[in-house]
Design a protein around this motif. Structure first.
Motif, PDB file in Angstrom:
ATOM      1  N   UNK A  46     -46.305  30.348 -21.039  1.00 46.55           N
ATOM      2  CA  UNK A  46     -47.562  29.450 -20.538  1.00 46.55           C
ATOM      3  C   UNK A  46     -49.125  30.359 -20.591  1.00 46.55           C
ATOM      4  N   UNK A  47     -49.413  30.725 -20.793  1.00 45.36           N
ATOM      5  CA  UNK A  47     -50.276  31.486 -21.776  1.00 45.36           C
ATOM      6  C   UNK A  47     -50.870  31.153 -23.034  1.00 45.36           C
TER       7      UNK A  47
ATOM      8  N   UNK B  37     -52.758  23.789 -22.629  1.00 45.63           N
ATOM      9  CA  UNK B  37     -52.645  23.252 -20.977  1.00 45.63           C
ATOM     10  C   UNK B  37     -54.007  23.958 -19.661  1.00 45.63           C
ATOM     11  N   UNK B  38     -54.740  23.562 -18.772  1.00 47.74           N
ATOM     12  CA  UNK B  38     -55.478  23.765 -18.220  1.00 47.74           C
ATOM     13  C   UNK B  38     -55.020  24.873 -17.141  1.00 47.74           C
ATOM     14  N   UNK B  39     -55.313  25.946 -16.974  1.00 48.09           N
ATOM     15  CA  UNK B  39     -55.317  26.598 -15.156  1.00 48.09           C
ATOM     16  C   UNK B  39     -56.067  26.409 -13.831  1.00 48.09           C
TER      17      UNK B  39
ATOM     18  N   UNK C 138     -53.140  29.209  -9.799  1.00 44.10           N
ATOM     19  CA  UNK C 138     -52.059  29.976 -10.341  1.00 44.10           C
ATOM     20  C   UNK C 138     -50.498  28.643 -10.626  1.00 44.10           C
ATOM     21  N   UNK C 139     -51.290  27.663 -10.924  1.00 46.34           N
ATOM     22  CA  UNK C 139     -50.660  26.627 -11.899  1.00 46.34           C
ATOM     23  C   UNK C 139     -51.143  26.030 -13.012  1.00 46.34           C
ATOM     24  N   UNK C 140     -50.364  25.824 -13.329  1.00 43.67           N
ATOM     25  CA  UNK C 140     -50.793  25.567 -15.088  1.00 43.67           C
ATOM     26  C   UNK C 140     -50.843  23.758 -15.270  1.00 43.67           C
ATOM     27  N   UNK C 141     -52.027  23.281 -15.957  1.00 43.61           N
ATOM     28  CA  UNK C 141     -51.373  21.411 -15.788  1.00 43.61           C
ATOM     29  C   UNK C 141     -51.298  21.008 -17.154  1.00 43.61           C
TER      30      UNK C 141
END
Length: 144
Positions: A113-114, A122-124, A127-130
């Motif tokens: 994810x990182x 992805x954007x953060x 605490x949620x990745x979108x």
């Protein structure tokens, strides 16, 4: 949050007093629910055997055996409650075990994810990745 027999564990004053949340709350629930459940089962087994001895004759199931069964139930029941009734338990079962075993997610989920975040996929938001791009999200949903 876990609700067992109508009890919302997150609203107990003891949890608010300790300021525990997230994985700490799950561990606290495991440490409270497991031993209490095991003790209740051990005492119920011991009482049932004591009552049945009058009907069926002498049984070789003493208090030690009841406590041993209670320990097994405490570990199994406590883990069962934590893994099935908490968000963190669901996360461990699905994200850390099931999805990597089936090849749908890498074993190093947070590193994945990182990396996707650093590459701009992805954007953060907290605490949620979108997904940054709706078309990519829609395409991946169709493929899955």
């Amino acid at each position: 949050m876990a609700s067992i027999n109508g009890i919302n564990w997150s609203r107990w004053k003891v949890f608010q007093f300790w300021g525990v949340s997230g994985p700490g709350l799950v561990i606290l629930q495991l440490l409270l629910i497991g031993p209490l459940f095991g003790l209740m089962v051990a005492l119920a087994l011991w009482a049932a055997v004591e009552l049945l001895q009058g009907l069926v004759g002498p049984l070789t199931f003493g208090l030690g055996a009841a406590l041993a069964a209670g320990v097994v139930v405490a570990l199994g029941g406590g883990l069962g409650v934590v893994l099935t009734l908490t968000a963190w338990g669901h996360w461990v079962v699905f994200v850390r075990i099931w999805l990597p075993l089936t090849g749908r997610l890498p074993w190093a989920v947070l590193a994945f994810l990182e990396d996707a975040h650093q590459r701009g996929v992805l954007r953060q938001a907290g605490a949620v990745y979108q997904f940054r791009h709706a078309r990519l999200h829609d395409h991946l949903m169709r493929v899955a």
